[in-house]
Design an enzyme around this catalytic site. Structure first.
Site, PDB file in Angstrom:
ATOM      1  N   TYR A 196     -48.241-122.822-127.793  1.00 56.10           N
ATOM      2  CA  TYR A 196     -46.998-123.210-128.468  1.00 56.10           C
ATOM      3  C   TYR A 196     -46.166-121.976-128.781  1.00 56.10           C
ATOM      4  O   TYR A 196     -46.665-120.857-128.869  1.00 56.10           O
ATOM      5  CB  TYR A 196     -47.282-123.993-129.754  1.00 56.10           C
ATOM      6  CG  TYR A 196     -47.896-123.173-130.870  1.00 56.10           C
ATOM      7  CD1 TYR A 196     -47.095-122.520-131.809  1.00 56.10           C
ATOM      8  CD2 TYR A 196     -49.285-123.034-130.999  1.00 56.10           C
ATOM      9  CE1 TYR A 196     -47.647-121.773-132.832  1.00 56.10           C
ATOM     10  CE2 TYR A 196     -49.846-122.287-132.027  1.00 56.10           C
ATOM     11  CZ  TYR A 196     -49.020-121.662-132.947  1.00 56.10           C
ATOM     12  OH  TYR A 196     -49.561-120.912-133.960  1.00 56.10           O
ATOM     13  N   CYS A 197     -44.863-122.195-128.961  1.00 56.09           N
ATOM     14  CA  CYS A 197     -43.947-121.157-129.409  1.00 56.09           C
ATOM     15  C   CYS A 197     -42.864-121.832-130.246  1.00 56.09           C
ATOM     16  O   CYS A 197     -42.964-123.015-130.558  1.00 56.09           O
ATOM     17  CB  CYS A 197     -43.368-120.370-128.238  1.00 56.09           C
ATOM     18  SG  CYS A 197     -42.557-121.383-126.980  1.00 56.09           S
ATOM     19  N   THR A 198     -41.820-121.110-130.607  1.00 52.59           N
ATOM     20  CA  THR A 198     -40.852-121.642-131.563  1.00 52.59           C
ATOM     21  C   THR A 198     -40.114-122.863-131.031  1.00 52.59           C
ATOM     22  O   THR A 198     -40.091-123.916-131.664  1.00 52.59           O
ATOM     23  CB  THR A 198     -39.836-120.557-131.966  1.00 52.59           C
ATOM     24  OG1 THR A 198     -40.537-119.395-132.412  1.00 52.59           O
ATOM     25  CG2 THR A 198     -38.927-121.064-133.081  1.00 52.59           C
ATOM     26  N   GLY A 223     -41.763-127.152-128.764  1.00 52.33           N
ATOM     27  CA  GLY A 223     -42.232-126.118-129.661  1.00 52.33           C
ATOM     28  C   GLY A 223     -42.366-126.545-131.115  1.00 52.33           C
ATOM     29  O   GLY A 223     -42.361-127.723-131.461  1.00 52.33           O
ATOM     30  N   ILE A 224     -42.490-125.541-131.965  1.00 55.96           N
ATOM     31  CA  ILE A 224     -42.681-125.762-133.399  1.00 55.96           C
ATOM     32  C   ILE A 224     -41.525-126.556-133.990  1.00 55.96           C
ATOM     33  O   ILE A 224     -41.728-127.461-134.823  1.00 55.96           O
ATOM     34  CB  ILE A 224     -42.806-124.405-134.125  1.00 55.96           C
ATOM     35  CG1 ILE A 224     -43.996-123.618-133.595  1.00 55.96           C
ATOM     36  CG2 ILE A 224     -42.922-124.601-135.634  1.00 55.96           C
ATOM     37  CD1 ILE A 224     -43.938-122.132-133.931  1.00 55.96           C
TER      38      ILE A 224
END
Length: 286
Positions: A196-198, A223-224
């Site tokens: 995962y990433c932003t 993502g987040i």
């Protein structure tokens, strides 16, 4: 699989807020970016330059983080979706006390995300590895899954998914080396790498490359930010806050700006001194 979530309304986190933040990306072939960049600048001029932020165009697509008064922001998003390559583009919204950006900058670059790997593009025809926020919650609870944070160390320190691994990287371009160092072990152990990433774009860019190396990969769709938008009880899975690359610095799981400062994030870490200096150059009153 692409996220089908609708944009958040101002009532999702309480009363209407003057400014909102919107982030987006799409990997799609763009043959002519110069004319498109000028149209996007002109569109903001027609809105009396109400929108601020950064939009990046490359042959492989678009990514952006923008903000402004709610009505103007929605109008600009409509203009973006009217461009044929961006029809149906999903915008992830969060809320602002601080105006997140002052000016709109539209850049043209060779890549949307540069990892320093030749031939790696978001346009690759690879198997779909996306999982929805609802699926993600179940996935990261499995014992045969490695939950991998595809962000920089300082972002992980501020907040991350429960049980996630911090690769300890200082720059995006260092992430592939971490993968290379651990891929064989994960394969031998039969692990699925849940990444995962932003906003999703970093994972999108690398998922095909990782799959080609024999890894079983899953990435959090959107993502987040999409997780916070879709999961009203995201705090059950998330620890801390989420760093955002604008004047707000950080948001909580309800997508609300926190009181965290750049000094809180970077502290006295010499390796991050340049990031702190950059953050201080932003005009907080702009």
């Amino acid at each position: 699989m692409k996220s089908s979530a609708s944009p958040a309304s101002s009532t999702a986190a309480g009363p209407a807020i003057e400014h909102q933040h919107s982030s987006f990306y799409r990997f799609v072939r763009l043959d002519e970016t110069a004319a498109l960049a000028q149209r996007l600048r002109d569109a903001n001029a027609a809105l009396n330059h109400a929108i601020g932020g950064n939009i990046l165009l490359a042959a492989e697509g678009i990514t952006g983080a923008i903000g402004g008064p709610t009505d103007a922001l929605l109008a600009y998003e409509t203009i973006l979706r009217a461009e044929a390559p961006f029809a149906g583009l999903h915008f992830k919204h969060s809320f602002c006390t601080t105006r997140p950006f002052t000016l709109l900058k539209v850049h043209e670059k060779p890549e949307l995300v540069a990892f320093g790997l030749d031939g790696v593009t978001g346009l690759s025809d690879t198997p779909d590895t996306h999982v929805s926020p609802q699926e993600w919650r179940k996935l990261i609870q499995r014992n045969d899954v490695v939950v991998l944070d595809n962000r920089n160390h300082f972002e992980f320190e501020l907040g991350h998914f429960h049980g996630a691994i911090d690769p300890g990287v200082r720059h995006f371009r260092d992430f592939p080396a971490y993968i290379e160092a651990h891929a064989q072990q994960w394969q031998q152990e039969g692990k699925t790498v849940a990444m995962y990433c932003t906003g999703g774009i970093r994972c999108e860019k690398l998922s095909g490359w990782m799959t080609q190396r024999g890894l079983t990969v899953r990435q959090l769709d959107g993502g987040i930010l999409n997780y916070f938008e879709q999961m009203p009880d995201a705090e059950l899975d998330w620890r801390g806050e989420c760093f955002v690359f604008d004047k707000r610095i950080a948001i909580d799981t309800r997508r609300r700006e926190t009181e965290t400062t750049a000094e809180d994030v970077y502290g006295d870490d010499p390796a991050e001194a340049w990031r702190l200096a950059r953050a201080k150059r932003l005009d907080p009153a702009g």
